[in-house]
Design an enzyme around this catalytic site. Structure first.
Site, short mmCIF file in Angstrom:
data_model
loop_
_atom_site.label_atom_id
_atom_site.label_comp_id
_atom_site.label_asym_id
_atom_site.label_seq_id
_atom_site.Cartn_x
_atom_site.Cartn_y
_atom_site.Cartn_z
N LYS A 200 30.72 22.27 29.89
CA LYS A 200 29.33 22.52 30.30
C LYS A 200 28.42 22.91 29.15
CE LYS A 200 32.23 25.85 31.10
NZ LYS A 200 33.36 26.20 31.92
N GLU B 193 31.36 15.93 36.27
CA GLU B 193 31.51 16.65 37.55
C GLU B 193 32.14 18.02 37.36
OE1 GLU B 193 30.66 15.62 41.02
OE2 GLU B 193 30.90 17.78 40.84
N GLY C 264 33.73 23.88 38.90
CA GLY C 264 35.16 23.54 38.81
C GLY C 264 35.50 22.33 39.67
N GLU D 253 36.44 31.73 29.93
CA GLU D 253 36.21 30.92 28.72
C GLU D 253 37.05 31.49 27.59
OE1 GLU D 253 34.06 28.11 28.75
OE2 GLU D 253 34.49 28.67 30.81
N ASP E 50 27.65 31.30 30.70
CA ASP E 50 28.32 30.16 31.34
C ASP E 50 27.56 29.76 32.62
OD1 ASP E 50 30.92 28.47 31.74
OD2 ASP E 50 30.68 29.54 33.62
N LYS F 167 25.39 26.22 33.48
CA LYS F 167 25.61 25.44 34.70
C LYS F 167 24.30 25.28 35.48
CE LYS F 167 30.47 26.75 35.00
NZ LYS F 167 31.38 27.82 35.43
N GLY G 248 39.80 27.26 36.99
CA GLY G 248 41.26 27.14 37.06
C GLY G 248 41.70 25.74 36.67
N1 HSE Z 1 34.87 30.34 32.80
C1 HSE Z 1 34.42 29.47 33.83
C2 HSE Z 1 34.33 30.24 35.12
C3 HSE Z 1 35.35 28.31 33.95
O1 HSE Z 1 34.92 31.32 35.19
O2 HSE Z 1 33.68 29.81 36.06
C4 HSE Z 1 34.89 27.23 34.89
O3 HSE Z 1 33.69 26.65 34.46
#
Ligand code: HSE
Length: 403
Positions: A100, A124, A129, A185, A196, A200, A298
């Site tokens: 991402k 995607e 996830g 991460e 993060d 997104k 995951g």
């Molecule tokens: N570190 C991210 C999370 C991983 O915990 O959502 C999935 O994008």
């Protein structure tokens, strides 16, 4: 035969190989051809691994191999991953990614490059996830004018907040558990500081508007200040605390975008999304609300979404699947104008000052924590709240917005 290369043999990379191998019959049938992982690129060797013979250390082996038509970039980061992605797309090799950070930073450029070379750049797995959310925005919801998109998009912090709420667990301990489960991460600062989730949200809002939303322009607050005391007040008010990514399209097409912890009523569907699960609400002008819910992080859920993209690429050889995301910047609205209620905690002696600052329309909350009290404001503009809050100096302890 469809020959695939996987860049990065970490958590998601090993998951991609596992999904392709374990579900090979289904995946190959749906791709209309047998699928095979020919190369795995990593700096390390993996002695004893069932696929150790496929590990290569030189990217050129992959990019120069005409048999490779699809590459999974699951190495992360915006350095080598960016260079490798560009090199693959320039050669007409489709790239599927969970990265991402790279999608948020260079999405329009990489999509344009894919189009120019009659291949695809699919992502995607970059949001939610294993939950399908990118493809619905690009296909199933194209008849909608999307008015809002908001929800829980970081599994690590949702796992942590859930544990903190249920078990009164210590912040550092729950972070370690989330890392051990492969949710976090490489540098978990990106999770706990909200970066993060912000990336997104930038991806989702770019797809909603068709213009580029830069993650750097989105106001972002993480969960590092959320404490057991905040949860105690939330519980007393029949609420919980969630890290939300929120985006709203205003009448003038400008965007309200914010990532921050929110107090959410226990009656709201987002309050029921716990552990590593993510949930994204999309509000369309015809559809109303749709909720996309599932495992947001995951190894195997994320890998499953990457492999679904590989299947999509295999089904469209020589064709680029349409995706509207131009380099033209989207207009972000001034968040100071957003109106909502706020929760705050303050030192006991500041009660009069808080009531003077926020007026009598707010509510003083349960005062069972010694030396402090909680307060919920009436609806007010963000800029007024922030000015009044800052004016109280060190007499205030924390604030959290209300959904
Ligand atoms: N570190 C991210 C999370 C991983 O915990 O959502 C999935 O994008």
């Amino acid at each position: 035969m469809i020959k695939v290369a996987v860049l990065g043999y970490g958590t998601v990379g090993s998951g991609v190989v596992e999904v392709i191998e374990r579900n090979n019959a289904q995946v190959s049938k749906k791709a209309c051809d047998e699928m095979h992982v020919k190369y795995i690129l990593d700096l390390r060797d993996f002695p004893g691994d069932p696929y150790e013979d496929r590990v290569v250390h030189d990217f050129n082996v992959i990019v120069e191999d005409p048999e490779i038509s699809i590459v999974c970039e699951v190495m992360g980061g915006v350095g080598a991953a960016y260079q490798f992605t560009k090199a693959c797309l320039e050669k007409g090799k489709s790239v599927c990614t969970s990265n991402k950070e790279l999608v948020a930073k260079h999405g329009p450029e990489l999509l344009a490059l894919a189009k120019a070379n009659n291949c695809n750049y699919l992502f995607e797995a970059s949001v939610g996830g294993g939950i399908p959310i990118i493809r619905p925005l690009n296909s199933a919801l194209t008849a909608e004018k999307i008015e809002a998109i908001f929800g829980i998009v970081n599994g690590t912090t949702n796992y942590m907040l859930t544990k903190m709420e249920r078990e009164g667990a210590d912040y550092k301990e729950v972070l370690k558990q989330a890392q051990a489960l492969g949710y976090a991460e490489a540098n978990p600062t990106a999770d706990v500081e909200g970066h993060d989730a912000c990336r997104k949200l930038a991806i989702l809002l770019s797809l909603v508007t068709g213009k580029n939303v830069s993650s750097e322009d989105i106001r972002t607050e993480g969960i590092t200040t959320v404490s057991a005391a905040d949860f105690a007040y939330a519980k007393a008010a029949n609420m919980t605390i969630k890290l939300l990514a929120t985006g709203k399209v205003r009448e003038d097409d400008s965007l309200e975008a914010l990532v921050a912890p929110f107090m959410v009523s226990k009656d709201h569907p987002l309050a029921m999304i716990n552990d590593v699960f993510n949930g994204v609400f999309v509000t369309g002008n015809m559809l109303g609300d749709a909720l996309f819910y599932g495992r947001g992080a995951g190894k195997l859920p994320t890998a499953s979404a990457v492999v679904a993209d590989v299947v999509d690429c295999a089904r469209h050889p020589g064709k680029t699947v349409t995706c509207f995301w131009d380099a033209e910047p989207a207009t972000l609205a001034d968040m100071g104008e957003a109106t909502r209620r706020y929760f705050l905690r303050a030192k006991e002696e500041a009660k009069k000052a808080v009531e003077d600052a926020f007026g009598q329309a707010g509510t003083v909350l349960d005062e069972s924590i010694e030396g402090e009290f909680g307060y919920m404001t009436a609806p007010m503009q963000e800029r007024d709240f922030m000015a009044a809050y800052k004016g109280l100096g060190d007499r205030v302890l924390n604030y959290i917005r209300l959904l």
